[in-house]
Structure formats: structure tokens, C-alpha cells
Motif scaffolding. Structure first.
Motif: not given
Length: 83
Positions: A19-23, A46-50, A73-75
Motif C-alpha cells: 500500500a505504501s509503495e502504491w502511494g 480506509s482499510l483497517e486490519e481486523c 486487489d481493491f487497492m
């Protein structure tokens, strides 16, 4: 998708890095769970780890729980930098 790793845990650990690499903005919350936010100009979702899944919230409203591969895939589809 581009991942051959079948281990959900390994993908989950890689998700914030990708995610960080993709901005996308990534940080851990007070409970130590990863949070990933849409790119700065959008701030729509936003996505939150759960518990080894990822909760998608849109404009602060929880929507769906993704498995790690689905979150990737979403990101990837929303990334300005396509791998």
C-alpha cells in the motif's frame, strides 16, 4: 493479482508495505492494527486490519470485510502506480 504466496498471514504482513509503495497512507492505530487510507487527494475510504481481515470503510461508514487478497486487489485497482 500477481501473488503466488498462499499464506494469508504472509500476504497480510505485506499489505501495508505494498500500500505504501502504491502511494497510500499507512500507520498503526492505538491497538497496534494497521490502517490504510486512500490517497491524499481523495480520502474517501480506509482499510483497517481486523483479525487477519481488512474492514473497508467509505467516508467513515463500515462497508465490508475483505480477505487480504481481496484488499490487495481493491487497492491495486485504485492505485495510481499499477504494478
Amino acid at each position: 493479482m500477481g501473488f503466488t504466496d498462499d499464506s494469508q498471514g504472509n500476504q497480510s504482513n505485506r499489505l501495508p508495505h505494498l500500500a505504501s509503495e502504491w502511494g497510500f497512507s499507512c500507520c498503526k492505530n492505538a491497538q497496534g492494527h494497521w490502517q490504510i487510507q486512500s490517497q491524499a487527494c481523495e480520502r474517501q475510504w480506509s482499510l483497517e486490519e481486523c483479525r487477519e481481515q481488512w474492514l473497508l470503510s467509505v467516508k467513515g461508514v463500515p462497508q465490508i470485510l475483505f480477505q487480504t487478497a481481496e484488499a490487495i486487489d481493491f487497492m491495486q485497482r485504485r492505485s495510481k502506480v499499477r504494478p
